[in-house]
Structure formats: C-alpha cells, structure tokens
Design an enzyme around this catalytic site. Structure first.
Site, PDB file in Angstrom:
ATOM      1  N   CYS A  69       0.846  -1.205   0.000  1.00  0.00           N
ATOM      2  CA  CYS A  69       0.000   0.000   0.000  1.00  0.00           C
ATOM      3  C   CYS A  69       0.882   1.256   0.000  1.00  0.00           C
ATOM      4  CB  CYS A  69      -0.863  -0.049   1.262  1.00  0.00           C
ATOM      5  SG  CYS A  69      -1.863   1.408   1.520  1.00  0.00           S
ATOM      6  N   CYS A 215      -0.435   4.816  -6.277  1.00  0.00           N
ATOM      7  CA  CYS A 215      -1.568   4.187  -5.586  1.00  0.00           C
ATOM      8  C   CYS A 215      -1.810   2.828  -6.233  1.00  0.00           C
ATOM      9  CB  CYS A 215      -2.820   5.055  -5.705  1.00  0.00           C
ATOM     10  SG  CYS A 215      -4.304   4.275  -5.045  1.00  0.00           S
TER      11      CYS A 215
END
Ligand code: DGL
Length: 299
Positions: A69, A215
């Site tokens: 992440c 992302c």
C-alpha cells in the site's frame, strides 16, 4: 513465507506481478478491508493498522513483509523499520532477527531517477519499452506523482526522489475519488475519465516528463493516464517495477532468500467479508481466488 500487506484489494495489483516474476515462493496476502481505505486516514491510524498487519504476518512465520500500500509505505514504513531496529526490547530483537520489511516507494523512486538520468530528451515511450519521442529539454527532470491524500501529503516520493537527484522537480496531485470508483468497477466509465482528466490538469500544466502512479488502484486506469498525459510522458508500471526490485533484492540477500519457502503456496487473508474479497480481489489479481480466510488482526 513472503507476506504482502495492503489496506485492502489494491495490493493485489502488485502481488499479481510477484506471482508472474517470482512464482516459486510461498506467499500470504493480507488485506485490511475492514478498515480500508487508508487514503484519507490520519498518520496515527495508518501507523497503528499497518503495525498490526505487519506483526500479524510476522507471527504467521513470514521472514519478509512487503507493504504494498502506497499510503502505508509513505506514512509509516521508515518509522516501523527504525522502531524495530532501534527497539531494545529482547522480544522485539528476537522477533526481528533475520526478518525484513520493505515498501513500494523506494523501487519506484529508483526507477524514476534512472529514467530521468538516462532518457535525456528522448523518452523510452510511455511504458518504458515502446519507442519514444523527443521531448523538450528539462521535461525529464519534472516528475508528477498521483496518489491518495495520505500519500501526497506525506511528500514521501518527493523526499526520496530528491535524495537520489536534487535537481528533480516534483509535483503531487491527490486523486481521492479514484479508489472508490475503481473498486465499484467504474474504471471504464466516462464519468471516471472526466474526473481523471480534471485531476491531471495541474500536472499537465507543470509539463511533467514522468508520472508516478503512487496508488495500488491506478494501474486499472493505466491506458487512460497515458492517453491524457500524452506520448512524451513516461509512466512506469508500479507492479512490474516493484516485482523486479524484489527479485533483485532477493538475489542480493541470499541470507533472506535461503529462509523463504519455495513451494508455490498462496494464502489470502482479509479482515472483512471473505466472499467479497474473493469476488473483488479476483478482479484485482486477474485470477480466481479459491480460499480466502477472514482474520482479526486488531490486538
Ligand atoms: N492501497 C492504497 C494506496 O496504495 C489505496 C487504497 C486506500 O486508500 O486504502 O495508497
């Protein structure tokens, strides 16, 4: 085992490249779906959740944990690495012996610094492979970053890029609406394209030569990012870059590699509804997920 931690489904876009590049290893993927998305959360919350996830994976026997992440890598990876290293408690020292935590920022930053230095005024093409076109002098030194609010506000890409090349100029743009749209399978809808175009307006006005998709979800919009930014902007594929970097890391660290099981097993864990993870996760991974287990990591 190699543990892969993410706030939810997104890390599967990185993990799918691990499976292509390094299929022989045993993996556990853990998505903290019950508390996702992390993108708009406070530093303290992201730190606490990530710490719990990483500890859970270490307790399951992982020797290496990759934080897939961007929001978690940006906000807490360095802190966690330092805390574990500096912590004098014997139980922490014993737990961390021969174990490592890696993230996704450093591999991307190294790739982008390399592109900026090597490409000169000729881009290697949007995906770093196809033939490129001439671009104006200085464009290769301007780098755009898109990500969640947490990633952009942390300035992690900026800080790390400047360490490698102080001449780089970095421009960030948070795109908070994209994660929910992609999870709803709206990546191909005209509304999403319109929103993306609006988000990219600022970076286009900055005349960036390279764009970092900071992302886990944005590779779903890869073609659209390329279309909007134009042919002379290089957009590296995050999953490919991180997987190549992991391969390189393991070849340089035989003391870690030799402790990793290589039977090709995969386990999928989620902190929320297993059926939902199987359904949406399958789309992110590009293959069916057979067994998904719900776990509680908050201690
Ligand atoms: N995985 C997150 C990231 O890469 C996106 C989803 C979230 O906000 O949790 O930043």
């Amino acid at each position: 085992m190699i543990g892969v931690f993410d706030s939810g489904f997104g890390g599967l876009t990185i993990f799918r490249e691990f499976l292509k590049t390094l299929p022989q290893y045993d993996y556990i993927y853990l998505g903290d779906n019950a508390r996702a998305p992390y993108g708009n959360r406070s530093h303290e919350a992201v730190k606490r959740f990530t710490e719990q996830g990483v500890n859970y994976l270490f307790d399951k026997g992982c020797k290496l944990v990759i934080i897939a992440c961007n929001t978690a890598s940006s906000n807490v990876l360095r802190e966690l690495q330092e805390e574990y290293l500096r912590n004098p408690a014997p139980e922490i020292a014993a737990k961390m012996k021969g174990r490592k935590i890696l993230g996704v920022i450093r591999p991307m930053v190294e790739e982008v610094a390399r592109i900026a230095e090597n490409s000169g005024n000729l881009t290697p093409g949007v995906d770093g492979k196809t033939p490129g076109v001439k671009r104006p002098a200085g464009k290769n030194l301007r780098v755009g970053v898109v990500g969640t609010r947490g990633t952009i506000n942390s300035k992690s890409y900026e800080t790390e890029l400047r360490k490698l090349n102080p001449d780089l100029k970095i421009y960030g743009q948070a795109c908070p609406l994209l994660v929910p749209l992609i999870e709803e399978d709206w990546a191909d809808k005209p509304e999403t394209r319109m929103i993306l175009k609006k988000y990219l307006r600022y970076l286009m006005s900055c005349n960036v030569g390279t764009l970092i998709l900071g992302c886990t979800h944005y590779p779903f919009l890869y073609k659209e990012f390329c279309r909007v930014m134009g042919r002379n902007v290089v957009i590296p594929h995050p999953g490919e870059v991180v997987a190549a970097s992991l391969k390189d890391y393991l070849s340089r660290h035989p003391e870690i590699d030799s402790r990793l099981a290589k039977k090709g097993t995969r386990h999928y864990l989620t902190t929320d509804i297993a059926d939902r993870f199987r359904e949406i996760g399958g789309r992110f991974l590009g293959q069916k997920l057979d067994k998904v287990e719900k776990v509680d990591i908050a201690k």
